[in-house]
Enzyme design. Structure first.
Site, short mmCIF file in Angstrom:
data_model
loop_
_atom_site.label_atom_id
_atom_site.label_comp_id
_atom_site.label_asym_id
_atom_site.label_seq_id
_atom_site.Cartn_x
_atom_site.Cartn_y
_atom_site.Cartn_z
N HIS A 9 0.83 -1.21 0.00
CA HIS A 9 0.00 0.00 0.00
C HIS A 9 0.86 1.25 0.00
O HIS A 9 2.05 1.24 0.38
CB HIS A 9 -0.93 0.00 1.21
CG HIS A 9 -0.18 -0.01 2.53
ND1 HIS A 9 0.38 1.12 3.08
CD2 HIS A 9 0.10 -1.01 3.38
CE1 HIS A 9 0.97 0.82 4.22
NE2 HIS A 9 0.82 -0.48 4.42
N ARG A 60 -5.91 0.93 4.51
CA ARG A 60 -4.81 1.46 3.71
C ARG A 60 -4.55 0.63 2.47
O ARG A 60 -4.11 1.16 1.44
CB ARG A 60 -3.55 1.61 4.57
CG ARG A 60 -3.04 0.36 5.28
CD ARG A 60 -2.00 0.77 6.32
NE ARG A 60 -1.36 -0.35 7.01
CZ ARG A 60 -1.83 -0.92 8.10
NH1 ARG A 60 -3.00 -0.53 8.59
NH2 ARG A 60 -1.17 -1.89 8.69
N GLU A 87 -1.73 -7.01 7.79
CA GLU A 87 -0.35 -6.82 8.24
C GLU A 87 -0.05 -7.70 9.45
O GLU A 87 -0.96 -8.16 10.15
CB GLU A 87 -0.13 -5.33 8.59
CG GLU A 87 1.21 -4.97 9.18
CD GLU A 87 2.39 -5.27 8.28
OE1 GLU A 87 2.57 -6.46 7.94
OE2 GLU A 87 3.14 -4.34 7.94
N HIS A 181 0.83 -5.61 2.70
CA HIS A 181 1.52 -4.82 3.71
C HIS A 181 3.00 -5.19 3.73
O HIS A 181 3.40 -6.25 3.23
CB HIS A 181 0.90 -5.08 5.08
CG HIS A 181 -0.55 -4.74 5.14
ND1 HIS A 181 -1.03 -3.52 5.57
CD2 HIS A 181 -1.65 -5.49 4.82
CE1 HIS A 181 -2.35 -3.52 5.51
NE2 HIS A 181 -2.75 -4.69 5.07
#
Length: 228
Positions: A9, A60, A87, A181
């Site tokens: 991201h 995100r 993540e 992530h």
């Protein structure tokens, strides 16, 4: 040959502030939004045609994917979201400034928590119960929700999704985009590249830079390249 594009991201507010983020939902900065748009332009310039997309359930990555699809003019592409692509959970470190944490808790220890394969950060004991109240995770067994994770634990919870949801699409001939992530992509790149624990210590995934993996029919990686 089969292809998948991995993309971290764009920069988030806590990336900018140098904080541990983990499963905390933090928006993109203006720079992060530009990075996602630029990533789409690089994909378009490469001539790669994306057939389907994957992302975590954190905003995100979702917002980054929206920006990529807008720029590609492919807002209609199917999107598969999974908590297993979230993540790495940083436990009690989440929200702390990384430099301040190193000063307070020891530089060597914090470096191990950030970069090593097996080091587990300080745990949040009630975190599974808290997460279970979130609609995104209410279907997930409490025993599967993390209190904090090492990189080893991250790849362990991600691999079943990779093997059962992503690999069959690659085998079918689709070219995929997975927006993830920093640590989940580190873990995945370690797995794909068959890297050892020492090598992964030095593996860094930049925000907003597409990474193309080309695979043979048996899913062995032939090459990978960054689009810059």
């Amino acid at each position: 040959m089969r292809k998948i594009v991995l993309l971290r991201h764009g920069e988030s507010l806590w990336n900018q502030e140098n904080r541990f983020t983990g499963w905390t939902d933090i928006p993109l900065t203006h720079k992060g939004q530009r990075e996602a748009t630029l990533a789409a332009q690089l994909i378009k310039k490469s001539g790669i045609q994306i057939d389907a997309t994957f992302t975590s359930v954190l905003v995100r990555t979702i917002h980054s994917l929206w920006l990529v699809l807008d720029e590609l003019g492919k807002q209609w592409l199917p999107v598969d979201r999974s908590w297993r692509l979230n993540e790495r959970h940083y436990g009690a470190l989440q929200g702390l400034n990384k430099d301040l944490a190193a000063q307070q808790l020891g530089e060597e220890q914090v470096h191990a928590w950030r970069k090593s394969f097996r080091a587990i950060p300080p745990l949040l004991k009630d975190e599974p119960n808290r997460l279970h109240l979130d609609a995104r995770y209410k279907h997930v067994a409490l025993s599967d929700l993390p209190m904090g994770e090492s990189l080893e634990m991250t790849i362990r919870r991600m691999l079943p999704y990779w093997q059962h949801a992503v690999i069959p699409r690659i085998r079918s001939g689709e070219t995929l985009l997975l927006v993830g992530h920093g640590n989940t992509l580190r873990a995945l790149m370690m797995y794909l590249g068959r890297l050892d624990e020492n090598a992964v210590m030095h593996l860094h995934v930049p925000t907003g830079i597409p990474i193309i993996y080309t695979m043979e029919d048996n899913m062995d990686v032939v090459r990978h390249q960054l689009l810059e």
